[in-house]
Enzyme design. Structure first.
Site, PDB file in Angstrom:
ATOM      1  N   HIS A 148      55.472  17.148 -56.023  1.00 29.74           N
ATOM      2  CA  HIS A 148      56.546  17.663 -56.880  1.00 29.74           C
ATOM      3  C   HIS A 148      56.609  19.190 -56.825  1.00 29.74           C
ATOM      4  O   HIS A 148      57.685  19.782 -56.742  1.00 29.74           O
ATOM      5  CB  HIS A 148      56.310  17.178 -58.317  1.00 29.74           C
ATOM      6  CG  HIS A 148      57.405  17.562 -59.260  1.00 29.74           C
ATOM      7  ND1 HIS A 148      57.238  17.611 -60.616  1.00 29.74           N
ATOM      8  CD2 HIS A 148      58.683  17.936 -59.038  1.00 29.74           C
ATOM      9  CE1 HIS A 148      58.369  17.990 -61.181  1.00 29.74           C
ATOM     10  NE2 HIS A 148      59.259  18.191 -60.255  1.00 29.74           N
TER      11      HIS A 148
ATOM     12  N   GLU B 157      62.402   6.328 -38.716  1.00 26.67           N
ATOM     13  CA  GLU B 157      61.161   7.072 -38.985  1.00 26.67           C
ATOM     14  C   GLU B 157      59.965   6.437 -38.289  1.00 26.67           C
ATOM     15  O   GLU B 157      58.932   7.073 -38.100  1.00 26.67           O
ATOM     16  CB  GLU B 157      60.867   7.087 -40.489  1.00 26.67           C
ATOM     17  CG  GLU B 157      61.969   7.645 -41.348  1.00 26.67           C
ATOM     18  CD  GLU B 157      61.663   7.447 -42.827  1.00 26.67           C
ATOM     19  OE1 GLU B 157      61.105   8.369 -43.430  1.00 26.67           O
ATOM     20  OE2 GLU B 157      61.989   6.371 -43.364  1.00 26.67           O
TER      21      GLU B 157
ATOM     22  N   ASP C   5      58.548  12.170 -40.583  1.00 28.01           N
ATOM     23  CA  ASP C   5      57.747  10.951 -40.420  1.00 28.01           C
ATOM     24  C   ASP C   5      57.763  10.445 -38.984  1.00 28.01           C
ATOM     25  O   ASP C   5      56.752   9.960 -38.484  1.00 28.01           O
ATOM     26  CB  ASP C   5      58.244   9.852 -41.369  1.00 28.01           C
ATOM     27  CG  ASP C   5      57.481   9.863 -42.690  1.00 28.01           C
ATOM     28  OD1 ASP C   5      56.308  10.282 -42.690  1.00 28.01           O
ATOM     29  OD2 ASP C   5      58.051   9.466 -43.720  1.00 28.01           O
TER      30      ASP C   5
ATOM     31  N   CYS D 225      67.459  14.644 -40.521  1.00 33.54           N
ATOM     32  CA  CYS D 225      66.992  15.472 -41.646  1.00 33.54           C
ATOM     33  C   CYS D 225      65.494  15.698 -41.483  1.00 33.54           C
ATOM     34  O   CYS D 225      64.805  14.898 -40.864  1.00 33.54           O
ATOM     35  CB  CYS D 225      67.299  14.800 -42.984  1.00 33.54           C
ATOM     36  SG  CYS D 225      66.686  13.122 -43.111  1.00 33.54           S
TER      37      CYS D 225
END
Length: 759
Positions: free
Chosen positions: A363, A604, A628, A675
């Site tokens: 976070h 991914e 990933d 992305c």
């Protein structure tokens, strides 16, 4: 020898400085191995020579004076070959060299082990014996293990500059680098401010104080508070415990007396140490003594001392909380940063963040990226409790921390920070301009979002849509699963903010390094475990509620796109589509007027690369998650600092996989976007455009640089560069080729600064 090793490690960890640690090691290793000599030689980076820094058995006057080059003597041989050397007749070896100044006799046997930290030789640990003797495998293994322990101690000493004065003419270990994980891009030069976790004695730093009476008063107040707590607990439990069981509280009270622990701490404070540091020192001494006892009952008493220490520390920290001062150019350092810690720093003072724990997806890292604060996460080797007040450089591009930087490096990074600032200001004018190449090719630039702060930054930088909205962020902030109504409000806010531009919402992607406190997933190998779509298909109630909230949030806006993470096969896609259509029917039945949004698949997993065409037949669009995909293709955990250097999205295998995905998706007439960090690297973005990606999605901070570069190149030049790069087999050469091409185009200022410094 395991018990012996454990005791030595405990003693070394409790040593007050490097000199003491080296002294303990040579003494204890000599005793444990029943040898006549044990010595430590450290590599002086200035002279390139191995210098005798500690010995038990040789003339101690030789410390700091005797040295040898890597091509001299047996010590030099161990250091240059980077492997142990075990000799029964040392003097017969061609590299043997006798140093009269050590006062050593002719020792027959020799066993040396290199001291290595992160592939860098720091020195050599040696034991010697008069008698001719072949040290056995167990002894050799013991010495190698000791040298590995010593490597960490020396690296920590280099970081704090405490290696100075040990025969090195007072030179500190400068430019010491620690590897972490890039948390948020950017670089910063500033002063470390260590924010300690509550009541964790082990990480309390040393700190000299002048107002000794004030520290004594603080400590006495803490003593009284803990005494009061003990009496209160004893009375409270009077009806639940027998008298003899309550005697434990009396033991605690006795420990707190001036004649015991309380008095010892006060004595250390009087030497000029602050109360918290004095408490840590005394408690760790007691704990160490208890833990080394053979009697199991007495060993257990160590936990009582720790508990007393934690209770006292909690009161001391509470008293000091109000007095924390933030220097200009503060770099916050903590074992585990929290968003609240960021909020405590006065405006304009925070320039960087370092967290020992956590990953690029924590976070705090997401928040730091949204706020544009350079951040390094996962700096597990940084001796963070020792760096308070020390000058640091943090490199959020490469995930590096540099302690005690030399003037040249400091100036280099300060110039980079200033260039970054000027470049950002200069790129503000691009906001309203399209991302179009010199030969008229348009590439939409989208942003990755997760917090409301991302929205503002994205709009300021002229984003043309959202390529990835991380829906797990609102889940991470809460202490329970958000309801459908709560999710609807959050998603509506995001969709309205960007309307009429498209917003791609990824369904809940937890697992791996993204955990929810209220939904813990404990696994041996979380990245190959229960994560992404695997979790939500197993919990359709979570998936359906989220999709319903997304659909309802899009009413009247119709700019929603749904993205499915971690898809590895057609069965998962079909099952997810079935649930989405079910949620859509339910929403329509409730009277909500919405259109069915496009549904896309994230590529991914390597398996999905080879199934792109089949997946594209059923999905409306394809989106590559470059972070990933790179991680899984290269079998490198990108959140593990030990192997971070192997993670490289310019690896030929990654480039080949990306080109394959684009070709296969386009064969089925489906658009494909990307992305991840790669899309936000201006040089890499040029290659992605040449491959044929229909849109690039990145962090808002990087968008202006990518736009500026792509507006100054042609699609033709980009395709020629890609063709050259695709012939290369080494990611470092690919990186250099990319940089050279941009320099030749006069665009060197737009090269990713992390890559520039690496070269």
């Amino acid at each position: 020898m395991l018990g012996t090793l454990r005791k030595i490690v405990q003693e070394v960890n409790a040593a007050k400085d490097l000199k003491a640690a080296l002294g303990i090691i040579v003494q204890r290793v000599k005793e444990s191995m029943a040898s006549q000599v044990c010595s430590v030689y450290l590599l002086d980076r200035d002279s390139g020579r191995f210098v005798l820094m500690a010995t038990e058995g040789l003339n101690k006057k030789a410390i700091g004076k005797v040295s040898m080059a890597p091509n001299e003597g047996l010590v030099g041989l161990v250091g240059s070959r980077e492997e142990p050397l075990n000799l029964e007749h040392a003097s017969e070896h061609p590299r043997y060299r006798y140093f009269a100044e050590t006062g050593e006799e002719r020792y027959a046997s020799f066993l040396g082990a290199p001291i290595i930290h992160h592939r860098r030789v720091l020195g050599v640990l040696v034991v010697q014996q008069k008698e001719q003797r072949q040290f056995d495998e167990g002894e050799e293994a013991f010495l190698v293990t000791m040298s590995a322990q010593l490597a960490g101690v020396i690296a920590h000493a280099e970081a704090t500059g405490s290696i100075s004065g040990l025969g090195r003419q007072g030179k500190s270990g400068r430019d010491t680098r620690f590897i972490g994980i890039p948390g948020a891009p950017g670089a910063a030069v500033g002063t470390a401010l260590v924010v300690l976790p509550p009541a964790d004695l082990e990480v309390v730093p040393d700190k000299a104080v002048t107002d000794i009476e004030a520290e004594l008063t603080l400590f006495q107040a803490a003593l009284e508070s803990v005494r009061g707590d003990m009496r209160m607990l004893s009375n409270k439990l009077a009806n639940q415990m027998r008298r003899e069981e309550r005697a434990l509280f009396d033991v605690y009270l006795m420990m707190l007396e001036d004649a015991a622990l309380g008095g010892e701490v006060s004595a250390v404070i009087r030497t000029g140490q602050w109360a918290q540091g004095a408490l840590r020192q005394v408690v760790s001494d007691h704990v160490q003594r208890f833990e080394m006892m053979d009697d199991a009952y007495l060993r257990e008493r160590a936990s009582d001392v720790k508990d007393i220490g934690r209770r006292l520390l909690a009161y001391l920290q509470q008293a000091r909380q109000q007095t924390l001062t933030y220097p200009d150019n503060t770099i916050l350092v903590s074992e585990e940063l929290s968003p609240a810690m960021l909020g405590d720093v006065p405006e304009g003072k925070l320039v960087g963040l370092v967290s020992v724990l956590g990953s690029g997806n924590s976070h705090v890292a997401i928040l730091a990226r949204a706020l544009g604060i350079p951040t390094v996460m996962g700096a597990v080797d940084l001796p963070y409790s020792k760096v308070d007040g020390i000058e640091l450089i943090i490199d959020g591009y490469r995930g590096e921390i540099i302690t005690n930087p030399g003037s040249v490096l400091r100036e280099q990074y300060a110039a980079l920070v200033e260039e970054d600032r000027q470049l950002s200001e200069g790129l503000d004018g691009l906001r309203e301009l399209p991302c179009e190449t010199t030969d008229g090719y348009r590439v939409p630039l989208w942003v990755n979002t997760g917090l409301l702060a991302d929205v503002v930054r994205a709009q300021e930088r002229g984003a043309e849509g959202v390529g990835l909205y991380r829906t797990e962020v609102p889940f991470m902030i809460k202490e329970r699963f958000p309801s459908e109504k709560e999710q609807l409000a959050i998603y509506r806010e995001q969709l309205q903010a960007f309307h009429p531009l498209p917003v791609t919402m990824r369904t809940l992607d937890i697992g791996g390094d993204k955990s929810l406190s209220y939904f813990p997933i404990k696994e041996e190998n979380p990245f190959l475990g229960w994560r992404g779509i695997r979790v939500t298909l197993d919990h359709p109630e979570i998936f359906l509620v989220q999709v319903r909230a997304m659909l309802k949030a899009s009413e009247g806006l119709n700019n929603l796109r749904i993205l499915l993470p971690m898809i590895s096969g057609l069965q998962e896609l079909e099952e997810a589509l079935r649930l989405i259509h079910r949620a859509f029917a339910e929403v329509l039945d409730e009277g909500t007027d919405v259109q069915m949004p496009p549904v896309g698949v994230m590529i991914e997993v390597p398996a999905a690369v080879y199934l792109t065409r089949e997946l594209a037949r059923q999905a409306d669009f394809i989106s590559v998650g470059s972070n990933d995909l790179t991680q899984y293709l290269l079998a490198v955990d990108r959140n593990n600092p030990r192997v971070a250097a192997l993670y490289d999205y310019l690896h030929p295998a990654v480039l080949e996989a990306l080109q394959r995905v684009v070709n296969e998706a386009h064969t089925e007439g489906k658009p494909v976007s990307i992305c991840g960090e790669m899309a936000g690297d201006p040089g890499a973005a040029m290659l992605l455009m040449a491959m044929g990606f229909d849109s690039l999605s990145m962090n808002a901070t990087n968008l202006p640089k990518v736009k500026s570069l792509l507006r100054q190149v042609s699609l033709q030049d980009s395709r020629e560069l890609l063709a050259r790069v695709q012939q290369l087999d080494n990611p470092k050469i690919i990186q250099s080729t990319l940089q050279l091409s941009l320099r030749n185009l006069g665009l060197s200022r737009l090269i990713n600064p992390g890559a520039l410094l690496q070269s």
